[in-house]
Design an enzyme around this catalytic site. Structure first.
Site, PDB file in Angstrom:
ATOM      1  CG  HIS A  81      21.881 -21.418   1.370  1.00 46.49           C
ATOM      2  ND1 HIS A  81      22.527 -22.267   2.241  1.00 46.49           N
ATOM      3  CD2 HIS A  81      20.745 -22.068   0.991  1.00 46.49           C
ATOM      4  CE1 HIS A  81      21.818 -23.385   2.365  1.00 46.49           C
ATOM      5  NE2 HIS A  81      20.744 -23.284   1.620  1.00 46.49           N
ATOM      6  CG  HIS A 240      16.495 -24.419   4.341  1.00 48.99           C
ATOM      7  ND1 HIS A 240      17.464 -23.468   4.557  1.00 48.99           N
ATOM      8  CD2 HIS A 240      16.974 -25.226   3.368  1.00 48.99           C
ATOM      9  CE1 HIS A 240      18.495 -23.696   3.755  1.00 48.99           C
ATOM     10  NE2 HIS A 240      18.221 -24.757   3.016  1.00 48.99           N
ATOM     11  CG  HIS A 267      17.640 -27.034  -5.456  1.00 43.79           C
ATOM     12  ND1 HIS A 267      17.562 -25.733  -5.016  1.00 43.79           N
ATOM     13  CD2 HIS A 267      18.225 -27.733  -4.450  1.00 43.79           C
ATOM     14  CE1 HIS A 267      18.078 -25.643  -3.805  1.00 43.79           C
ATOM     15  NE2 HIS A 267      18.485 -26.838  -3.433  1.00 43.79           N
TER      16      HIS A 267
END
Length: 291
Positions: A81, A240, A267
């Site tokens: 983030h 997101h 990821h």
């Protein structure tokens, strides 16, 4: 070296404090201006000699459900983030001084970091920012999950994310697509929050993980929808996932110029895409490769 814009840093220091979702430890993150060519660097001020960890794919450490970096004995955790905020605002040179390994979870989004960086202000610098221009289709993954990168179809890169956890999931299929500029990032992506299923949250708590984190701190879904929270966007989960992807792509260390489409990626696959793109560039020995 292919360049299109000046590098940018921040005008002054700015701090975000909170606690880590995984560790529960209090942590302070201080963003500091940096000289041209520095890149993004984490500094562990709590450790002897204040080790520095460049925010680059070369130092990525494989961890479940998050992005981590390690250089020697020093590491930082849950950085996606923070990296998304810097990448989304096109801030290229910044030192990030931290007093714990894990970044604060805050409200589960990149918005607290964006607000801090906006308070600090963005300053254009004299050096040019390198970029990697995608000139052929690159695809990683398999039929179950993949990322495809194509040459940019317009002046502004486009990103698209397809989320699909199957017909039995309480999280519905979602698709989100957007052009990406700092203004669009602030408004449409930065507020989107981390999410998980109630069963996943209960399992993590059973493992002694996330004991300080509450349902109000992120989106936790049961069959009726988010628990003790409301969605900020109807497609917040897809947004997101795209936010996370942007944070991971920022580990390339340069601007990636292309159109990105992802299907159920996470990821690990985001990192594979970065390595593949940089590897193709270096292998071709082209002048536009990332430094």
């Amino acid at each position: 070296m292919d360049t299109s814009r000046r590098q940018r840093t921040i005008g002054q220091s700015a701090t975000v404090a909170g606690f880590g979702y995984w560790s529960g430890r209090d942590v302070s993150v201080e963003f500091r201006p940096a000289e041209p060519g520095t890149g993004i660097v984490f500094v562990r001020r709590d450790l002897p000699n204040r080790p520095r960890i460049p925010a680059h794919i070369a130092y990525r450490l494989e961890q479940p459900r998050r992005t981590s970096l390690r250089l020697g004995e020093a590491g930082v955790d849950m950085i996606e983030h923070v990296m998304a905020a810097l990448g989304g605002l096109k801030i290229d040179n910044c030192e990030i001084w931290v007093d714990e390994a894990e970044m604060p979870g805050c409200d589960g989004s990149a918005l607290p970091f964006v607000e801090a960086l906006d308070r600090a202000g963005v300053v254009e610098q004299g050096a040019w920012q390198p970029r990697l221009v995608i000139d052929e289709v690159v695809r990683v993954g398999d039929a179950a999950s993949w990322i495809e990168v194509r040459p940019a179809g317009g002046a502004v890169p486009r990103y698209q994310y397809h989320l699909d956890y199957g017909p039995e999931s309480p999280i519905a299929r979602q698709t989100y697509q957007t052009e990406l500029t700092p203004e669009i990032f602030r408004r449409e992506l930065a507020p989107s929050r981390t999410f998980m299923l109630k069963a996943e949250a209960e399992w993590l708590l059973g493992q002694g993980i996330g004991h300080r984190t509450r349902a109000q701190d992120l989106l936790v879904y049961d069959r009726e929808g988010p628990i003790e929270n409301r969605e900020r966007f109807p497609d917040e989960c897809a947004r997101h996932k795209l936010l996370d992807m942007l944070g991971d792509l920022t580990l390339a260390g340069c601007d990636l110029v292309g159109d990105f489409t992802a299907f159920r990626s996470g990821h690990r696959l985001n990192a594979e895409a970065v390595r593949t793109l940089l590897g193709a560039s270096l292998g071709a020995r082209q002048s536009r490769r990332c430094a």
